[in-house]
Design a protein around this motif. Structure first.
Motif, short mmCIF file in Angstrom:
data_model
loop_
_atom_site.label_atom_id
_atom_site.label_comp_id
_atom_site.label_asym_id
_atom_site.label_seq_id
_atom_site.Cartn_x
_atom_site.Cartn_y
_atom_site.Cartn_z
N ARG A 159 -1.41 0.51 -2.44
CA ARG A 159 -2.23 1.71 -2.65
C ARG A 159 -3.69 1.24 -2.67
O ARG A 159 -4.10 0.48 -3.54
N PRO A 164 3.53 8.83 -0.09
CA PRO A 164 3.44 7.94 1.08
C PRO A 164 4.69 7.08 1.23
O PRO A 164 5.25 6.60 0.25
N ALA A 165 5.11 6.91 2.48
CA ALA A 165 6.29 6.10 2.76
C ALA A 165 5.93 4.64 3.02
O ALA A 165 6.82 3.81 3.17
N LYS A 166 4.65 4.35 3.08
CA LYS A 166 4.19 2.98 3.35
C LYS A 166 2.85 2.79 2.68
O LYS A 166 2.41 3.62 1.88
N SER A 167 2.17 1.69 2.99
CA SER A 167 0.83 1.47 2.43
C SER A 167 -0.08 2.64 2.81
O SER A 167 0.01 3.19 3.91
N LEU A 220 -0.52 -6.40 4.26
CA LEU A 220 0.15 -5.15 4.64
C LEU A 220 1.55 -5.40 5.19
O LEU A 220 2.42 -4.54 5.10
N SER A 221 1.76 -6.58 5.76
CA SER A 221 3.06 -6.87 6.37
C SER A 221 4.12 -7.20 5.34
O SER A 221 5.32 -7.18 5.66
N SER A 257 3.74 -6.09 1.75
CA SER A 257 3.66 -5.27 0.54
C SER A 257 3.33 -3.82 0.89
O SER A 257 2.71 -3.54 1.91
N SER A 258 3.76 -2.91 0.03
CA SER A 258 3.36 -1.51 0.13
C SER A 258 2.23 -1.29 -0.86
O SER A 258 2.43 -1.34 -2.07
N GLY A 270 -0.52 -0.87 9.88
CA GLY A 270 0.61 -0.10 9.33
C GLY A 270 0.29 0.81 8.17
O GLY A 270 1.18 1.50 7.66
N ALA A 271 -0.97 0.86 7.71
CA ALA A 271 -1.33 1.71 6.58
C ALA A 271 -1.65 3.12 7.05
O ALA A 271 -2.21 3.32 8.13
#
Length: 248
Positions: free
Chosen positions: A101, A192-195, A95-96, A98-99, A173-174
């Protein structure tokens, strides 16, 4: 052998089919001492030897613990390496950088639905499928058949139970996005702006209250002509392809 990438299947016909499939990587064949030397058992042993697979024999109790389904394993189990399987810790770490799905299953108990969800998720480019050990159909022959064998190529991430796993991904952060019919935001407008972890609920009860309470956003699929809901496997396809096509 990386245990996080190992799927153990059971049953004589599924094991023989897997040993005969050149695209799969079988690692270890487990047989019960009590197996009688019938034709299909001989075929399984022969196929394993041809593939160079390690063969181990066990008492019936030990084999049941390996297969986790002593009533249906027919005295046979097979460890297969699935290269896209990964551990939950590896998912958290990614998660740190990559973004992602991610698709999560919450209380989906019909193996046919689970298999079709996995097939759609892989086809639509979902990065990971969060698969709890509790409350979801067992990752066994029925799910494998319904997926048309795509399970072996799917990015499946096992976890003990869903809600604690979602909390950890949230801390990492997801965003947690649940699919719920009474929500205000359409799946087709959400970007979505992130994961993001899209959570699909069970066939009868939908997303559990415990998981719903964790949601950062709740999404619905617009439907007309009085249609109240879609099959959960159809919903999974829309999730996978809507977001996938939006990024092209």
């Amino acid at each position: 052998m990386d245990l996080s990438q190992t799927l153990t299947i059971y049953g004589r016909k599924p094991v023989l089919e897997a040993l005969s499939d050149a695209s799969l990587t079988p690692r270890k064949l487990h047989l019960a001492h009590s197996n009688k030397p019938v034709e299909i058992v001989r075929q399984i042993q022969s196929a394993a030897k041809i593939r160079g697979v390690d063969i181990q024999t066990h008492d019936r109790g030990s084999l049941s613990r390996i297969s986790r389904n002593g009533k249906q394993d027919q005295g046979v189990a097979l460890d297969i390496t699935c290269e896209k399987f990964s551990s939950f810790d590896e998912l958290k770490d990614s998660l740190s950088t990559s973004s992602l799905r991610i698709l999560a299953l919450d209380g989906i108990t019909n193996p046919q639905n689970v298999g079709m969800i996995i097939r759609s998720a892989v086809a639509g480019g979902i990065d990971a499928i969060l698969y709890p050990k509790k409350g979801v159909a067992t990752l066994g022959p029925l799910v494998i058949k319904a997926s048309a064998g795509i399970v072996f190529k799917a990015p499946i991430i096992p976890c003990d139970s869903l809600a604690p796993a979602l909390q950890q991904l949230q801390i990492g952060g997801a965003a947690i996005a649940t699919l719920e019919g009474n929500s205000a935001t359409s799946l087709f407008t959400y970007r979505p702006a992130k994961s993001v972890v899209y959570v699909l609920g069970g066939e009868s009860d939908g997303v559990s209250s415990q998981v719903s309470n964790l949601a950062d956003i709740k999404l619905h699929i617009p439907m007309g002509s009085g249609v109240e809901s879609l099959n959960v496997a159809v919903a999974a396809s829309l999730v996978a392809y809507t977001d996938h096509l939006a990024t092209q």
